[in-house]
Write a protein that holds these residues in place. Structure first.
Motif, PDB file in Angstrom:
ATOM      1  N   SER A   1      21.693  93.180  52.053  1.00  0.00           N
ATOM      2  CA  SER A   1      21.828  91.783  52.490  1.00  0.00           C
ATOM      3  C   SER A   1      23.269  91.338  52.241  1.00  0.00           C
ATOM      4  O   SER A   1      23.796  91.510  51.139  1.00  0.00           O
ATOM      5  CB  SER A   1      20.843  90.887  51.742  1.00  0.00           C
ATOM      6  N   VAL A   2      23.875  90.795  53.284  1.00  0.00           N
ATOM      7  CA  VAL A   2      25.318  90.486  53.206  1.00  0.00           C
ATOM      8  C   VAL A   2      25.571  89.007  52.904  1.00  0.00           C
ATOM      9  O   VAL A   2      25.038  88.124  53.569  1.00  0.00           O
ATOM     10  CB  VAL A   2      26.021  90.873  54.529  1.00  0.00           C
ATOM     11  N   VAL A   3      26.385  88.807  51.903  1.00  0.00           N
ATOM     12  CA  VAL A   3      26.870  87.463  51.585  1.00  0.00           C
ATOM     13  C   VAL A   3      28.312  87.409  52.073  1.00  0.00           C
ATOM     14  O   VAL A   3      29.139  88.203  51.623  1.00  0.00           O
ATOM     15  CB  VAL A   3      26.830  87.243  50.050  1.00  0.00           C
ATOM     16  N   HIS A   4      28.598  86.497  52.984  1.00  0.00           N
ATOM     17  CA  HIS A   4      29.956  86.425  53.532  1.00  0.00           C
ATOM     18  C   HIS A   4      30.837  85.520  52.659  1.00  0.00           C
ATOM     19  O   HIS A   4      31.197  84.412  53.054  1.00  0.00           O
ATOM     20  CB  HIS A   4      29.920  85.912  54.973  1.00  0.00           C
TER      21      HIS A   4
ATOM     22  N   GLU B   1      32.133  76.371  48.478  1.00  0.00           N
ATOM     23  CA  GLU B   1      32.750  75.417  47.553  1.00  0.00           C
ATOM     24  C   GLU B   1      32.094  74.046  47.664  1.00  0.00           C
ATOM     25  O   GLU B   1      31.916  73.345  46.677  1.00  0.00           O
ATOM     26  CB  GLU B   1      34.252  75.273  47.878  1.00  0.00           C
ATOM     27  N   ARG B   2      31.711  73.697  48.908  1.00  0.00           N
ATOM     28  CA  ARG B   2      31.269  72.321  49.155  1.00  0.00           C
ATOM     29  C   ARG B   2      29.767  72.125  49.134  1.00  0.00           C
ATOM     30  O   ARG B   2      29.287  71.038  48.820  1.00  0.00           O
ATOM     31  CB  ARG B   2      31.798  71.863  50.519  1.00  0.00           C
ATOM     32  N   GLN B   3      29.019  73.134  49.551  1.00  0.00           N
ATOM     33  CA  GLN B   3      27.575  72.913  49.699  1.00  0.00           C
ATOM     34  C   GLN B   3      26.781  73.655  48.626  1.00  0.00           C
ATOM     35  O   GLN B   3      26.657  74.871  48.662  1.00  0.00           O
ATOM     36  CB  GLN B   3      27.133  73.323  51.108  1.00  0.00           C
ATOM     37  N   GLU B   4      26.252  72.856  47.750  1.00  0.00           N
ATOM     38  CA  GLU B   4      25.508  73.384  46.598  1.00  0.00           C
ATOM     39  C   GLU B   4      24.377  74.323  47.015  1.00  0.00           C
ATOM     40  O   GLU B   4      24.157  75.380  46.408  1.00  0.00           O
ATOM     41  CB  GLU B   4      24.953  72.182  45.798  1.00  0.00           C
ATOM     42  N   GLU B   5      23.643  73.931  48.101  1.00  0.00           N
ATOM     43  CA  GLU B   5      22.465  74.741  48.480  1.00  0.00           C
ATOM     44  C   GLU B   5      22.884  76.117  49.021  1.00  0.00           C
ATOM     45  O   GLU B   5      22.185  77.109  48.819  1.00  0.00           O
ATOM     46  CB  GLU B   5      21.537  73.995  49.461  1.00  0.00           C
ATOM     47  N   VAL B   6      24.058  76.175  49.683  1.00  0.00           N
ATOM     48  CA  VAL B   6      24.526  77.475  50.186  1.00  0.00           C
ATOM     49  C   VAL B   6      24.918  78.360  49.000  1.00  0.00           C
ATOM     50  O   VAL B   6      24.598  79.549  48.943  1.00  0.00           O
ATOM     51  CB  VAL B   6      25.729  77.298  51.156  1.00  0.00           C
ATOM     52  N   TRP B   7      25.587  77.747  48.028  1.00  0.00           N
ATOM     53  CA  TRP B   7      25.968  78.465  46.813  1.00  0.00           C
ATOM     54  C   TRP B   7      24.719  79.000  46.096  1.00  0.00           C
ATOM     55  O   TRP B   7      24.664  80.164  45.685  1.00  0.00           O
ATOM     56  CB  TRP B   7      26.773  77.535  45.902  1.00  0.00           C
ATOM     57  N   SER B   8      23.685  78.153  45.987  1.00  0.00           N
ATOM     58  CA  SER B   8      22.438  78.570  45.314  1.00  0.00           C
ATOM     59  C   SER B   8      21.804  79.734  46.067  1.00  0.00           C
ATOM     60  O   SER B   8      21.238  80.643  45.456  1.00  0.00           O
ATOM     61  CB  SER B   8      21.437  77.422  45.245  1.00  0.00           C
ATOM     62  N   GLY B   9      21.894  79.694  47.400  1.00  0.00           N
ATOM     63  CA  GLY B   9      21.341  80.778  48.227  1.00  0.00           C
ATOM     64  C   GLY B   9      22.020  82.114  47.907  1.00  0.00           C
ATOM     65  O   GLY B   9      21.367  83.152  47.802  1.00  0.00           O
ATOM     66  N   VAL B  10      23.329  82.055  47.719  1.00  0.00           N
ATOM     67  CA  VAL B  10      24.079  83.268  47.392  1.00  0.00           C
ATOM     68  C   VAL B  10      23.635  83.803  46.030  1.00  0.00           C
ATOM     69  O   VAL B  10      23.367  85.003  45.859  1.00  0.00           O
ATOM     70  CB  VAL B  10      25.602  82.985  47.394  1.00  0.00           C
TER      71      VAL B  10
ATOM     72  N   LEU C   1      34.799  80.779  41.370  1.00  0.00           N
ATOM     73  CA  LEU C   1      33.641  79.863  41.380  1.00  0.00           C
ATOM     74  C   LEU C   1      32.544  80.367  40.459  1.00  0.00           C
ATOM     75  O   LEU C   1      31.884  79.569  39.781  1.00  0.00           O
ATOM     76  CB  LEU C   1      33.085  79.714  42.805  1.00  0.00           C
ATOM     77  N   VAL C   2      32.347  81.679  40.439  1.00  0.00           N
ATOM     78  CA  VAL C   2      31.321  82.254  39.551  1.00  0.00           C
ATOM     79  C   VAL C   2      31.631  81.832  38.110  1.00  0.00           C
ATOM     80  O   VAL C   2      30.739  81.424  37.366  1.00  0.00           O
ATOM     81  CB  VAL C   2      31.274  83.805  39.687  1.00  0.00           C
TER      82      VAL C   2
ATOM     83  N   ASN D   1      29.653  78.713  35.862  1.00  0.00           N
ATOM     84  CA  ASN D   1      28.851  79.447  34.864  1.00  0.00           C
ATOM     85  C   ASN D   1      27.739  80.267  35.488  1.00  0.00           C
ATOM     86  O   ASN D   1      26.595  80.249  35.030  1.00  0.00           O
ATOM     87  CB  ASN D   1      28.251  78.474  33.835  1.00  0.00           C
ATOM     88  N   ALA D   2      28.060  80.967  36.550  1.00  0.00           N
ATOM     89  CA  ALA D   2      27.044  81.745  37.260  1.00  0.00           C
ATOM     90  C   ALA D   2      27.067  83.221  36.868  1.00  0.00           C
ATOM     91  O   ALA D   2      26.369  84.043  37.471  1.00  0.00           O
ATOM     92  CB  ALA D   2      27.249  81.594  38.765  1.00  0.00           C
ATOM     93  N   GLY D   3      27.835  83.539  35.838  1.00  0.00           N
ATOM     94  CA  GLY D   3      27.982  84.936  35.427  1.00  0.00           C
ATOM     95  C   GLY D   3      26.662  85.605  35.095  1.00  0.00           C
ATOM     96  O   GLY D   3      26.478  86.801  35.340  1.00  0.00           O
TER      97      GLY D   3
END
Ligand SMILES: Cc1cc2nc3c(=O)[nH]c(=O)nc-3n(C[C@H](O)[C@H](O)[C@H](O)COP(=O)(O)O)c2cc1C
Length: 465
Positions: free
Chosen positions: A34-37, A46-55, A86-87, A91-93
């Motif tokens: 599954s590819v994360v672009h 950077e701007r959309q929290e839900e897209v970040w959460s999806g990643v 961003l990671v 604190n997404a480590g």
């Protein structure tokens, strides 16, 4: 197994690197990729929290992470660099912790190893288990022999995940350096002797870097131009479209080119000052470097004295040091020095003053240190790549290479070729060969004798100048 592919290319589906991933999808039908672009979608991330959460969810669900990225200016593209920042910032480590990771790059093999080392270090910092790197030349996928090696590489990665292979970290954790620099010595001003000094930085207000920039500027008696790179008003990172190849003109119509012309082009002494973020300078600086690709392989810093100020643990970042020094050398400039905020304030003061003094002295004398391996090897890679095919589109490079005699293939030196052939033939005569073998060191130094004989005369001439 499910592999999360973090794609670093800003070109998304049109990425060369991604084609290697598509090849792997076909080769390993029993696994999902599954590819994360990350490179293409960095603004949205950077701007959309839900897209970040999806990643993050895609990473979390995966059994392993494959970083698939082009090499841009000796590292990963600025967009992927920003993703890694961003990671850390968010604190997404934890999402990455414990997962096996591997990296696949495409490039022309110019500083692919530093991009690998950077990603390896980042994975170590995230607590991932880094199984290895695979470096492909852009066109390697066309070769069956490479395809086989790629499959073996990924098989090993998949096995590492399946057998939960333990892997030791290779890069030690970085020490934290708390801000501590307050200039102590009032700078004794260095006469700039008409040289144009430019300091570009991305310092935050109140940081050590800001203090270092201010102190260095004060070390010069003449006027110094100081500018924050945010003033370049870049609308985004390099898109990798290579439309600049024809006339060295970027598709972006933002402030970068004007900033470049105002500060970089006229500088005799160029100081770049940045703060370490993860294991490199900031994504903003990386974006600046990537965007300078508009000038293709024409050495943009040619003849300049270049220095760096670095806030952060550079002493522990051999890869960052290698990139910074090699960048200067490849651009045919001279590295005056690098000053960091690692030592005591007194030492930083002294180092900044020395840097100012040395930069003017060397600029005055026109000293450019002879190139070492990175620039010598780089020249040969670029020369062969440009001549070998890129020149069809990289017209500006081709023009520059022709005008400056950079297509200096040894095959073009006919006199030398005749000499080599003649010597080679003479080596077939046993007595000559015996004599040469016996006196090899003498023959090796013989051509240098003339330089020694004329050295004194030249020294006298230099003194009179
Ligand atoms: C801005 C930029 C910088 C590049 N820097 C390097 C480099 O430092 N070393 C290298 O070998 N190739 C470099 N390349 C070539 C790319 O790595 C190569 O074209 C890659 O295959 C592009 O992959 P992509 O289509 O997935 O983005 C650069 C290309 C661009 C556009």
């Amino acid at each position: 197994m499910q592999i999360c592919v973090i794609s670093g290319s800003p070109k998304g589906e049109k990425s060369v690197t991604l084609q290697y991933v598509r090849f792997l999808e076909e080769a390993f039908l029993e696994h999902t990729f599954s590819v994360v672009h990350a490179g293409r979608d960095i603004r949205t991330l950077e701007r959309q929290e839900e897209v970040w959460s999806g990643v993050l969810a895609a990473v979390k669900e995966s059994d392993g992470v494959l970083w698939a990225t082009p090499v841009y200016v000796m590292l990963v593209p600025a967009q992927l660099k920003r993703f890694i920042e961003l990671v850390g910032e968010r604190n997404a480590g934890e999402t990455f912790f414990g997962k096996h990771a591997a990296c696949l790059t495409t490039s022309i093999h110019y500083f692919d190893h530093t991009a690998h080392a950077y990603l390896h270090g980042v994975c170590d910092d995230l607590g991932m288990r880094y199984t290895g790197s695979c470096s492909a030349h852009m066109q390697d996928l066309e070769k069956e022999a490479f395809q086989e090696q790629l499959v073996l590489f990924v098989s090993d990665f998949l096995e590492a995940i399946a057998e939960e292979r333990p892997i030791l970290r290779e890069f030690s954790p970085l020490p934290a350096i708390s801000p501590h620099y307050t200039p102590t010595i009032p700078p004794a001003a260095v006469d700039t002797r008409g040289k144009r000094v430019v300091i570009l930085h991305d310092a935050e207000s109140g940081s050590d870097l800001e203090a270092m920039v201010r102190h260095l500027a004060a070390c010069y008696a003449g006027s110094v131009q100081v500018a924050h790179i945010r003033d370049a008003m870049m609308n985004g990172g390099c898109l990798g479209c290579c439309r600049c190849a024809f006339e060295n003109a970027c598709v972006y119509d933002d402030g970068f080119r004007a900033f470049w012309e105002e500060y970089v082009v006229p500088a005799d002494i160029l100081v770049m000052a940045g703060t370490v973020r993860d294991r490199f300078l900031s994504a903003a600086w990386k974006q600046f470097f990537d965007r300078s690709f508009f000038s293709g392989h024409v050495p943009a810093f040619k003849g300049k004295q270049v220095a760096y100020l670095v806030e952060g643990p550079l002493g522990h970042l051999a890869t960052l040091r290698e990139v910074l020094t090699s960048l200067v050398m490849t651009e045919k400039a001279n590295l005056v020095g690098i000053v960091t905020n690692e030592p005591d304030p007194g030492e930083i003061d002294a180092a900044l003053h020395t840097l100012a003094e040395r930069s003017v002295r060397l600029a005055d004398r026109g000293y450019i240190a002879p190139a070492t391996f990175p620039a010598v090897a780089g020249h040969k890679i670029f020369r062969d790549e440009i001549w070998g095919g890129m020149r069809a589109t990289f017209k500006a490079d081709d023009r520059y290479y022709r005008q400056h005699g950079l297509y200096d293939f040894p095959t073009r030196n006919y006199l030398q070729r005749i000499g080599t052939r003649a010597t080679s033939l003479m080596m077939c005569i046993p007595s000559v060969r015996r004599e040469v073998v016996k006196n090899m060191p003498t023959y090796m130094i013989q051509p240098l004798q003339k330089a020694i004989e004329t050295s004194r005369v030249l020294a006298e001439r230099r003194k009179r100048r």
